[in-house]
Scaffold this motif. Structure first.
Motif, mmCIF file in Angstrom:
data_model
loop_
_atom_site.group_PDB
_atom_site.id
_atom_site.type_symbol
_atom_site.label_atom_id
_atom_site.label_comp_id
_atom_site.label_asym_id
_atom_site.label_seq_id
_atom_site.Cartn_x
_atom_site.Cartn_y
_atom_site.Cartn_z
ATOM 1 N N MET A 113 0.846 -1.186 0.000
ATOM 2 C CA MET A 113 0.000 0.000 0.000
ATOM 3 C C MET A 113 0.885 1.240 0.000
ATOM 4 S SD MET A 113 -2.903 1.009 2.796
ATOM 5 C CE MET A 113 -3.520 -0.656 2.682
ATOM 6 N N ASP A 114 0.466 2.271 -0.735
ATOM 7 C CA ASP A 114 1.153 3.560 -0.697
ATOM 8 C C ASP A 114 0.572 4.388 0.437
ATOM 9 O OD1 ASP A 114 2.843 3.067 -2.863
ATOM 10 O OD2 ASP A 114 1.339 3.740 -4.312
ATOM 11 N N LEU A 115 1.451 5.025 1.208
ATOM 12 C CA LEU A 115 1.041 5.857 2.330
ATOM 13 C C LEU A 115 1.417 7.306 2.052
ATOM 14 C CD1 LEU A 115 2.383 3.617 5.242
ATOM 15 C CD2 LEU A 115 0.107 3.577 4.219
ATOM 16 N N ASP A 116 0.497 8.228 2.306
ATOM 17 C CA ASP A 116 0.752 9.657 2.212
ATOM 18 C C ASP A 116 0.725 10.218 3.625
ATOM 19 O OD1 ASP A 116 0.916 10.030 -0.635
ATOM 20 O OD2 ASP A 116 -1.236 9.652 -0.710
ATOM 21 N N CYS A 117 1.806 10.918 4.016
ATOM 22 C CA CYS A 117 1.966 11.337 5.401
ATOM 23 C C CYS A 117 2.219 12.835 5.510
ATOM 24 C CB CYS A 117 3.150 10.600 6.023
ATOM 25 S SG CYS A 117 3.138 8.817 5.773
ATOM 26 N N THR A 118 1.683 13.422 6.574
ATOM 27 C CA THR A 118 1.976 14.801 6.938
ATOM 28 C C THR A 118 2.146 14.857 8.446
ATOM 29 O OG1 THR A 118 -0.363 15.383 7.154
ATOM 30 C CG2 THR A 118 0.682 15.835 5.025
ATOM 31 N N ALA A 119 3.009 15.743 8.916
ATOM 32 C CA ALA A 119 3.219 15.881 10.358
ATOM 33 C C ALA A 119 3.771 17.268 10.658
ATOM 34 C CB ALA A 119 4.170 14.810 10.870
ATOM 35 N N THR A 120 3.525 17.706 11.883
ATOM 36 C CA THR A 120 4.031 18.979 12.371
ATOM 37 C C THR A 120 4.904 18.720 13.587
ATOM 38 O OG1 THR A 120 2.052 20.112 11.589
ATOM 39 C CG2 THR A 120 3.381 21.266 13.221
ATOM 40 N N VAL A 121 6.072 19.362 13.606
ATOM 41 C CA VAL A 121 6.988 19.247 14.738
ATOM 42 C C VAL A 121 6.896 20.530 15.553
ATOM 43 C CG1 VAL A 121 9.393 18.988 15.448
ATOM 44 C CG2 VAL A 121 8.545 17.747 13.438
ATOM 45 N N GLU A 122 6.589 20.373 16.840
ATOM 46 C CA GLU A 122 6.560 21.503 17.765
ATOM 47 C C GLU A 122 7.441 21.135 18.946
ATOM 48 O OE1 GLU A 122 2.580 22.707 18.697
ATOM 49 O OE2 GLU A 122 2.042 22.956 16.588
ATOM 50 N N GLY A 123 8.632 21.748 19.002
ATOM 51 C CA GLY A 123 9.601 21.386 20.031
ATOM 52 C C GLY A 123 10.071 19.959 19.809
ATOM 53 N N ASP A 124 9.803 19.096 20.777
ATOM 54 C CA ASP A 124 10.196 17.688 20.678
ATOM 55 C C ASP A 124 9.017 16.767 20.403
ATOM 56 O OD1 ASP A 124 12.894 18.199 21.087
ATOM 57 O OD2 ASP A 124 12.707 18.091 23.273
ATOM 58 N N VAL A 125 7.871 17.344 20.007
ATOM 59 C CA VAL A 125 6.657 16.556 19.771
ATOM 60 C C VAL A 125 6.311 16.595 18.280
ATOM 61 C CG1 VAL A 125 4.190 16.385 20.288
ATOM 62 C CG2 VAL A 125 5.800 17.003 22.093
#
Length: 100
Positions: free
Chosen positions: A67-79
């Motif tokens: 399966m192809d996965l599309d990912c997004t994420a936000t980094v705030e400090g160490d989280v």
């Protein structure tokens, strides 16, 4: 603070919580490489892009099914918090903290 580093992550999947270590290696400009390694093996990051503290990338999952996965994420400090879009399985939450 740089978004680069390794993060202990949990992805909420239909198969239960999947633990993994997401490694983000900033490259030239707005690109990055890396991988995520967990109980189901390792997946390389493809087309990694950085916009401020937001990451977007794709991965090709082979286990338990291709399966192809599309990912997004936000980094705030160490989280890190984000979403993984997994085809017919919909969108799953991803959360994690940077390793010391």
């Amino acid at each position: 603070m740089s978004v680069g580093g390794s993060y202990d992550c949990i992805t909420k999947t239909p198969l239960g919580d999947q633990k993994g270590v997401l490694t983000v290696i900033p490259g030239d400009g707005d690109s990055f490489t890396g991988n995520i390694t967990g109980d189901l093996g390792s997946m390389d990051i493809r087309d990694g892009r950085i916009s401020g503290n937001t990451l977007s990338w794709q991965m090709k999952m082979t286990m338990p099914m291709p399966m192809d996965l599309d990912c997004t994420a936000t980094v705030e400090g160490d989280v890190i918090t984000g979403k993984v879009k997994a085809g017919m399985f919909g969108t799953m939450d991803l959360t994690g903290t940077r390793r010391a």
